[in-house]
Write an enzyme that holds these catalytic residues in place. Structure first.
Site, PDB file in Angstrom:
ATOM      1  N   ARG A 121      32.066  57.079  51.876  1.00 24.55           N
ATOM      2  CA  ARG A 121      33.435  57.024  52.393  1.00 24.55           C
ATOM      3  C   ARG A 121      33.579  55.783  53.447  1.00 24.55           C
ATOM      4  O   ARG A 121      34.648  56.033  54.037  1.00 24.55           O
ATOM      5  CB  ARG A 121      33.858  58.256  52.971  1.00 24.55           C
ATOM      6  CG  ARG A 121      33.960  59.513  52.050  1.00 24.55           C
ATOM      7  CD  ARG A 121      34.623  60.667  52.546  1.00 24.55           C
ATOM      8  NE  ARG A 121      34.869  61.700  51.376  1.00 24.55           N
ATOM      9  CZ  ARG A 121      34.036  62.568  51.043  1.00 24.55           C
ATOM     10  NH1 ARG A 121      32.912  62.800  51.652  1.00 24.55           N
ATOM     11  NH2 ARG A 121      34.233  63.574  50.151  1.00 24.55           N
ATOM     12  N   LYS A 224      46.670  32.400  57.226  1.00 24.71           N
ATOM     13  CA  LYS A 224      46.553  33.946  56.759  1.00 24.71           C
ATOM     14  C   LYS A 224      46.374  34.810  57.851  1.00 24.71           C
ATOM     15  O   LYS A 224      47.144  35.936  57.692  1.00 24.71           O
ATOM     16  CB  LYS A 224      45.204  34.028  55.978  1.00 24.71           C
ATOM     17  CG  LYS A 224      45.037  35.288  55.277  1.00 24.71           C
ATOM     18  CD  LYS A 224      43.873  35.296  54.276  1.00 24.71           C
ATOM     19  CE  LYS A 224      44.177  36.375  53.382  1.00 24.71           C
ATOM     20  NZ  LYS A 224      43.032  36.661  52.225  1.00 24.71           N
ATOM     21  N   GLU A 234      50.426  44.811  52.889  1.00 24.46           N
ATOM     22  CA  GLU A 234      51.106  44.175  51.906  1.00 24.46           C
ATOM     23  C   GLU A 234      52.589  44.932  51.535  1.00 24.46           C
ATOM     24  O   GLU A 234      52.657  45.116  50.402  1.00 24.46           O
ATOM     25  CB  GLU A 234      50.298  43.655  50.614  1.00 24.46           C
ATOM     26  CG  GLU A 234      51.286  42.798  50.019  1.00 24.46           C
ATOM     27  CD  GLU A 234      50.249  42.069  48.828  1.00 24.46           C
ATOM     28  OE1 GLU A 234      50.774  42.034  47.634  1.00 24.46           O
ATOM     29  OE2 GLU A 234      49.096  41.851  49.041  1.00 24.46           O
ATOM     30  N   HIS A 245      49.966  32.345  42.625  1.00 31.13           N
ATOM     31  CA  HIS A 245      48.928  33.280  42.110  1.00 31.13           C
ATOM     32  C   HIS A 245      49.788  33.969  40.904  1.00 31.13           C
ATOM     33  O   HIS A 245      48.584  34.347  39.906  1.00 31.13           O
ATOM     34  CB  HIS A 245      48.353  34.313  43.026  1.00 31.13           C
ATOM     35  CG  HIS A 245      47.248  33.536  44.164  1.00 31.13           C
ATOM     36  ND1 HIS A 245      47.590  32.445  44.967  1.00 31.13           N
ATOM     37  CD2 HIS A 245      46.117  33.857  44.439  1.00 31.13           C
ATOM     38  CE1 HIS A 245      46.651  32.081  45.388  1.00 31.13           C
ATOM     39  NE2 HIS A 245      45.880  32.838  45.213  1.00 31.13           N
ATOM     40  N   HIS A 249      47.078  33.685  38.222  1.00 29.52           N
ATOM     41  CA  HIS A 249      45.941  34.554  37.713  1.00 29.52           C
ATOM     42  C   HIS A 249      46.192  34.955  36.188  1.00 29.52           C
ATOM     43  O   HIS A 249      45.074  35.007  35.512  1.00 29.52           O
ATOM     44  CB  HIS A 249      46.514  35.883  38.522  1.00 29.52           C
ATOM     45  CG  HIS A 249      45.728  36.322  39.623  1.00 29.52           C
ATOM     46  ND1 HIS A 249      46.226  37.057  40.653  1.00 29.52           N
ATOM     47  CD2 HIS A 249      44.704  35.777  40.564  1.00 29.52           C
ATOM     48  CE1 HIS A 249      45.457  37.189  41.781  1.00 29.52           C
ATOM     49  NE2 HIS A 249      44.607  36.275  41.444  1.00 29.52           N
TER      50      HIS A 249
END
Length: 353
Positions: A121, A224, A234, A245, A249
């Site tokens: 975890r 960034k 996000e 991207h 992508h």
């Protein structure tokens, strides 16, 4: 040496410079670990592992170090490899007080980071990037895996305990890796305010290798950092980091062997045509060719369109792109007709067969 913090709920340091490996002792997570678990790939293991082991011996000579090595390339960012690493961690007695060192490029950072996020975890990890491209992926806490249907469809937001960027590790990079990382730097240049992209668009590959990397990579990472500190998970503006991207992508996933950054370069050409900025699109196309990018075999528009439909930024069945408009960035839904037009313009610009 440049050092600064990423200031989130739990802040962590980023160190950039020649000889940064010698600063391992500056990262508290290493000093608190009961065992070290290095996750790397075969190429980095062969070229750089002795240097990491020497640095660890200098800092903590008595600590137990286990090294897991995977095959290089995006295919290792898979559920199968991830599962095998979890089993390996259990077999070698890793605990919640153990520390993972992600020693490699962006693929290793994503994979090792996702192992860290989920093993028992969650255990701490440190990013030790070995490529130019990883200046982007090592910061910000996005970790994850690919599925057979697309890139980065499994993952988490899980911040490292530190980023140690020793620029001497870049000396063994092949030309493709220099190109790949450079296009992510160009992306950051477009996102920066004021932008620094224009000063990078007429450069040669030899000039890329001759840049003051400590300064330029700090600029890229700071772009960034500024965004991630405002939007860690996000919910809004962090999506802007996906500039170039969405189509990139799709091309990358349809083109085994194409590097991520080269695909982003193609994606930046595409997005500039979407914006109606044909001049910069053509500059980027010339940059791709000047740096020696070998374009992959072109697939049909329908192939790329289907892949873009799986992009995580999409909403209510619409394909959304990050676009620059009037000096600011937005997310905008784009019609199939408009995407096809930009695709045809990109094909002509790149003379893409």
């Amino acid at each position: 040496m440049i050092e600064f913090d990423i200031r989130l709920k739990t802040s962590y340091p980023v160190l950039i410079g020649n000889g940064a490996l010698a600063r391992l002792s500056h990262l508290s997570a290493l000093n608190e670990a009961d065992r070290i678990w290095v996750i790397t790939d075969e190429t980095v293991h062969h070229l750089q592992m002795d240097r990491l082991q020497d640095a660890l011996a200098d800092v903590s000579p008595s600590i137990d170090v286990h090294i897991s090595t995977v095959a290089p390339g995006e295919h290792s960012k898979s559920l199968a490899v991830y599962g095998a690493l979890l089993e390996e961690g259990v077999r070698y007695g890793m605990t919640r007080h153990s520390l993972i060192l992600a020693f490699g490029g962006g693929m290793i950072g994503d994979l090792a980071g996702f192992v860290a996020a989920t093993f028992l975890r969650g255990i701490p990890f440190i990013q030790i990037p070995t490529t130019l491209l990883a200046h982007d992926s090592s910061v910000g806490g996005k970790v994850g895996l690919n599925l057979s249907l697309g890139k980065n469809l499994v993952g988490a937001f899980y911040q490292p305990s530190g980023v140690l960027y020793d620029l001497t590790l870049l000396q063994t990079l092949p030309d493709r890796e220099w190109r790949s990382g450079f296009f992510e730097l160009v992306k950051h240049g477009f996102l920066a305010r004021p932008s620094f992209a224009d000063s990078l668009l007429d450069i040669s590959l030899d000039a890329v290798k001759g840049l003051d990397l400590e300064d330029w990579l700090a600029r890229g990472i700071n772009v960034k950092r500024d965004i991630v500190e405002q939007d860690e998970t996000e919910q809004g503006m962090r999506a802007f980091l996906n500039y170039g991207h969405t189509f990139g992508h799709a091309v990358e996933y349809a083109s085994p062997g194409l590097s991520h950054g080269e695909a982003v370069g193609i994606g930046l050409v595409f997005v500039k045509f979407l914006e109606g900025n044909d001049g910069q699109a053509k500059q980027l196309g010339q940059l791709l060719h000047r740096l020696g990018t070998e374009l992959p075999d072109r697939q049909s528009f329908e192939t790329y369109f289907e892949l873009m439909r799986r992009d995580k930024k999409n909403h209510q069945a619409t394909i959304r792109f990050v676009l620059e408009k009037e000096g600011r960035f937005i997310l905008e839904a784009i019609s199939e007709e408009r995407l096809r037009q930009a695709f045809n313009q990109t094909v002509r610009c790149l003379e893409w067969a």
